[in-house]
Structures are given as structure tokens and as C-alpha cells.
Design an enzyme around this catalytic site. Sequence first.
Site, PDB file in Angstrom:
ATOM      1  N   LYS A 245       4.351   3.530 -13.162  1.00 29.91           N
ATOM      2  CA  LYS A 245       3.226   2.917 -12.434  1.00 29.91           C
ATOM      3  C   LYS A 245       2.330   3.986 -11.825  1.00 29.91           C
ATOM      4  CE  LYS A 245       2.271  -0.067  -8.439  1.00 29.91           C
ATOM      5  NZ  LYS A 245       1.895   0.851  -7.353  1.00 29.91           N
TER       6      LYS A 245
ATOM      7  N   HIS B 141      -3.270   2.522  -7.312  1.00 28.58           N
ATOM      8  CA  HIS B 141      -2.497   2.259  -6.093  1.00 28.58           C
ATOM      9  C   HIS B 141      -3.350   1.492  -5.070  1.00 28.58           C
ATOM     10  CE1 HIS B 141       1.436   3.933  -4.391  1.00 28.58           C
ATOM     11  NE2 HIS B 141       0.987   3.217  -3.377  1.00 28.58           N
TER      12      HIS B 141
ATOM     13  N   THR C 204       6.983   5.026  -9.548  1.00 26.80           N
ATOM     14  CA  THR C 204       5.596   5.231  -9.109  1.00 26.80           C
ATOM     15  C   THR C 204       5.280   6.718  -9.158  1.00 26.80           C
ATOM     16  OG1 THR C 204       5.645   3.252  -7.764  1.00 26.80           O
ATOM     17  CG2 THR C 204       3.985   4.901  -7.178  1.00 26.80           C
TER      18      THR C 204
ATOM     19  N   SER D  16       9.925  -2.711  -3.453  1.00 28.26           N
ATOM     20  CA  SER D  16       9.606  -1.314  -3.144  1.00 28.26           C
ATOM     21  C   SER D  16      10.828  -0.551  -2.640  1.00 28.26           C
ATOM     22  CB  SER D  16       8.516  -1.278  -2.067  1.00 28.26           C
ATOM     23  OG  SER D  16       8.366   0.021  -1.538  1.00 28.26           O
TER      24      SER D  16
ATOM     25  N   TYR E 285      10.518   5.361  -5.559  1.00 23.53           N
ATOM     26  CA  TYR E 285       9.853   6.594  -5.125  1.00 23.53           C
ATOM     27  C   TYR E 285      10.919   7.675  -5.208  1.00 23.53           C
ATOM     28  CZ  TYR E 285       5.565   4.531  -3.139  1.00 23.53           C
ATOM     29  OH  TYR E 285       4.354   3.921  -2.961  1.00 23.53           O
TER      30      TYR E 285
HETATM   31  C1  FNR Z   1       1.195  -0.745  -1.781  1.00 21.53           C
HETATM   32  N1  FNR Z   1       1.458  -0.193  -3.045  1.00 21.53           N
HETATM   33  C2  FNR Z   1       2.703   0.343  -3.278  1.00 21.53           C
HETATM   34  N2  FNR Z   1       3.005   0.816  -4.524  1.00 21.53           N
HETATM   35  C3  FNR Z   1       4.243   1.280  -4.792  1.00 21.53           C
HETATM   36  O1  FNR Z   1       4.489   1.689  -5.932  1.00 21.53           O
HETATM   37  N3  FNR Z   1       5.207   1.291  -3.821  1.00 21.53           N
HETATM   38  C4  FNR Z   1       4.976   0.859  -2.548  1.00 21.53           C
HETATM   39  O2  FNR Z   1       5.853   0.876  -1.703  1.00 21.53           O
HETATM   40  C5  FNR Z   1       3.669   0.393  -2.246  1.00 21.53           C
HETATM   41  N4  FNR Z   1       3.366  -0.042  -0.999  1.00 21.53           N
HETATM   42  C6  FNR Z   1       2.153  -0.646  -0.754  1.00 21.53           C
HETATM   43  C7  FNR Z   1       1.900  -1.181   0.504  1.00 21.53           C
HETATM   44  C8  FNR Z   1       0.714  -1.861   0.742  1.00 21.53           C
HETATM   45  C9  FNR Z   1       0.458  -2.433   2.102  1.00 21.53           C
HETATM   46  C10 FNR Z   1      -0.246  -1.982  -0.299  1.00 21.53           C
HETATM   47  C11 FNR Z   1      -1.526  -2.729  -0.075  1.00 21.53           C
HETATM   48  C12 FNR Z   1      -0.005  -1.430  -1.523  1.00 21.53           C
HETATM   49  C13 FNR Z   1       0.480  -0.308  -4.135  1.00 21.53           C
HETATM   50  C14 FNR Z   1       0.657  -1.629  -4.882  1.00 21.53           C
HETATM   51  O3  FNR Z   1       1.846  -1.646  -5.624  1.00 21.53           O
HETATM   52  C15 FNR Z   1      -0.507  -1.891  -5.858  1.00 21.53           C
HETATM   53  O4  FNR Z   1      -0.652  -0.792  -6.728  1.00 21.53           O
HETATM   54  C16 FNR Z   1      -1.817  -2.134  -5.115  1.00 21.53           C
HETATM   55  O5  FNR Z   1      -1.585  -2.976  -4.014  1.00 21.53           O
HETATM   56  C17 FNR Z   1      -2.838  -2.773  -6.029  1.00 21.53           C
HETATM   57  O6  FNR Z   1      -4.059  -2.939  -5.381  1.00 21.53           O
HETATM   58  P1  FNR Z   1      -4.555  -4.357  -4.794  1.00 21.53           P
HETATM   59  O7  FNR Z   1      -4.709  -5.280  -5.940  1.00 21.53           O
HETATM   60  O8  FNR Z   1      -3.526  -4.795  -3.815  1.00 21.53           O
HETATM   61  O9  FNR Z   1      -5.845  -4.059  -4.108  1.00 21.53           O
END
Ligand code: FNR
Length: 367
Positions: A233, A257, A157, A109, A131
Site C-alpha cells: 500500500k 495516504h 504500508t 492498522s 508498519y
Molecule cells: C490513515 N491512513 C493509514 N494508513 C495506513 O496504512 N495505516 C494507518 O495506520 C493509517 N492511519 C490513518 C489514520 C487516519 C486518521 C487517516 C485519515 C488515514 C491512510 C489510509 O489508510 C488511507 O490511505 C487514506 O485515508 C485514504 O485517503 P482518504 O480517502 O481517507 O482521504
Amino acid sequence: MTASQPVCVGDVRRLAETAVPPEVWDFVEGGSGAELTLASNTPALESVAVVPRVLTGVSTSDTSGTLLGRPVAMPVAVAPMAYQRLLHPDGELAAARAAQDAGVPFILSTLSSCRIEEVTATGGTTWFQLYWLRDEELTSELVRRAERHGCSAIVLTVDAPILGHRLRDVRNGFTLPPGVRAVNLDAPDDEAHVPISGTSAVATHVAAIFCAELSWRHLARLREWTTLPLVVKGILDPRDARHAVDTGADAIVVSNHGGRQLDAAPPSVVALGPVIEEVGGACEVLLDSGVRGGTDVLRAIALGASGVLVGRPVLWGLAAAGEAGVRRVLSLIHAELSEAMTLAGCADLAATGELRTAEVRSCARHG
Ligand code: FNR
């Protein structure tokens, strides 16, 4: 991980919940608004039944394939997730090492709490998640840095121009602890650490640094900046999928997300079929949001996806036992996928992609 070895991802989740402070657990587990989208993701995946083939003579299955043209041990990548040192002092380094051990890419990330250079030095396959920041020079420098240090794809993203309103974090007045920072931004992030009652400090920080006006022009610019494969994404609408392909995306992640952004968005698995139909093989289509085990990977492949991203389960592994915990999660998913493919009569992923699926309207949960 040794004693009372977890035998499924749910077991790891139970261990994780007791291993971290409640406000960190809420940060990981929470979604936006009433958490309706969050709650819908896994049940929607579970409502996809996969129709097995029989008398195929298959006794073992090969889960290996490719993602973005590179070999993977299974069609899985670790989703980008911010601030992993919240869960374990080794943070992203531990998760990246476990991903390497499992033979799958690790997506780092922009808000990583370990440096790009340290994570790529682990030697595994790293994709960098971007980002887009208000500071465009810093944004392009992040892309150059990721390239320089061996990241093999850029993942933009696109579903977070602003952060979804995450009520758990707001109620907790969530702040990052002193040792956890978005270290790659090399910029002061005091607001992420200062508690203000009734606000999430992370949301305040993000609002200050993210470019909220993200548009197709930015994607086109990114395409000019880098020759690395480009992954977009956070797409749910087939028209956006088409536009992304036309703008040069090599892969799309159909994602809401993890229910953390628009709390009216559909479960990502519901959006998957129309996106695949629209892009018609012009790019890889990955799925995330709600993937909790190997049978979910089977479902996604049977529905025509190229692979999945695994999100929260990786953080559960990290919280439960650091690198060993993430290894356990990924090996459980791998074993489940392999067994599910064999039970479905599939020797490989190509055969899995030919399976039929059916919709189950209600399913009871046991255990
Ligand atoms: C994320 N997600 C996320 N996505 C992204 O593009 N950059 C990021 O920094 C983050 N940070 C992040 C932190 C935390 C704590 C979570 C739980 C999620 C979203 C992540 O990439 C993904 O899309 C989701 O976690 C998918 O859902 P599930 O399967 O974890 O429920």
C-alpha cells in the site's frame, strides 16, 4: 442511525464534525504540509467522467466481485486507519462489524486501538496492515499473530518511513487521550500521550518505533515470512509497482495516504493508469485517497482498478453513530454504486470495467 437519516456521505461528515473534539477532527481531516495533495485527491477523482452505455436492457446491477480471490459484496475494503477509539469507544470493533455487515474486508492498522484477537473474533474478513517497526522481532510476531487469529492478508504500508509533517497536529500539540493506545504493540507509549507544545505526540511516538530504512529487502523478507496474500500500500510510480509484483505482491494499493505523507505527491487517481499499464494484470490494483461515494468506485473500476479502499468516510460514520454510522456510510456507497452501474448500463463489474472515461477539466460543485 434513525432520525434525520443522512442521505449521502457528505451528510455523515457534517454530523461527525460536531461529534468529536476539534483536535481529533483535525487529526482525521488533516494532511501534511500545505495539504495540497490532500486537497487534490477528490477533485481529481471528480474530474474523471464515465461515459454511460445505453439500450443495454439493464435494470438492476450486481456489485459483487472478488478481492484477493475472496467474494465481496462490492469492490471496496475499509482502509487501515489508526486509533479508531478516538472517534467512538467501540473503535475498530464497531467498524469491523459494519464492514462484515456490508460484505467487505476490514483492514486493521498496526496502530489499532483494539486488539487483533478481538477484531478477528467479530468473524468478518480482516486484513492486517503492517508498519515495519525498528523492533524486527515484534514486527514478525505481529505478522504471526495476525495469521494465527485468522487475518486473510497482510498489507505492508510503504509510504511512511517517517510521518508526514502534519501542521494541524503540530499546532494543536496533539496527544492521544489516556484511553486510546496502539494496544497491539504491547509496549510503553508514554510519548504518544505527553503534550509538548509545538509537536505532535503521535509523530514523536511513530518516529521512535517505525523502521525508517524500509526497503525492498524488507518486502522480500515479509514474502518469506508469510504465505498469506501480500498487499503493498502506497505505490504511485509504475516502476515501484513492477518491483512489488516481482517481489511477490498479490495486490498494490495506489495511494498517497490521503494526502498525509508527501505533500507534493500526485492525486492517486492520476497515478493509477500508468501503474495498471505497467503491471498488466499481474496483480490486483486498488485505489485509495479521496473516494467519497459510489460514483468514485464506479470511476475507479472504469479506469481499470480492481477496487478501492474507503478511508475517512468510515471514520466520519464512526464519529457520527458508531457501528450504525459506519453501516450507513457503507450502505450509501453500495447503493450509489449499484445505481450508478445501472445508469451506466452495466449489469456487473465486468461490464463496468469496459466503460470509457473522459477527463473533465473543471467541474462546478453543487450542494
Ligand atoms: C490513515 N491512513 C493509514 N494508513 C495506513 O496504512 N495505516 C494507518 O495506520 C493509517 N492511519 C490513518 C489514520 C487516519 C486518521 C487517516 C485519515 C488515514 C491512510 C489510509 O489508510 C488511507 O490511505 C487514506 O485515508 C485514504 O485517503 P482518504 O480517502 O481517507 O482521504
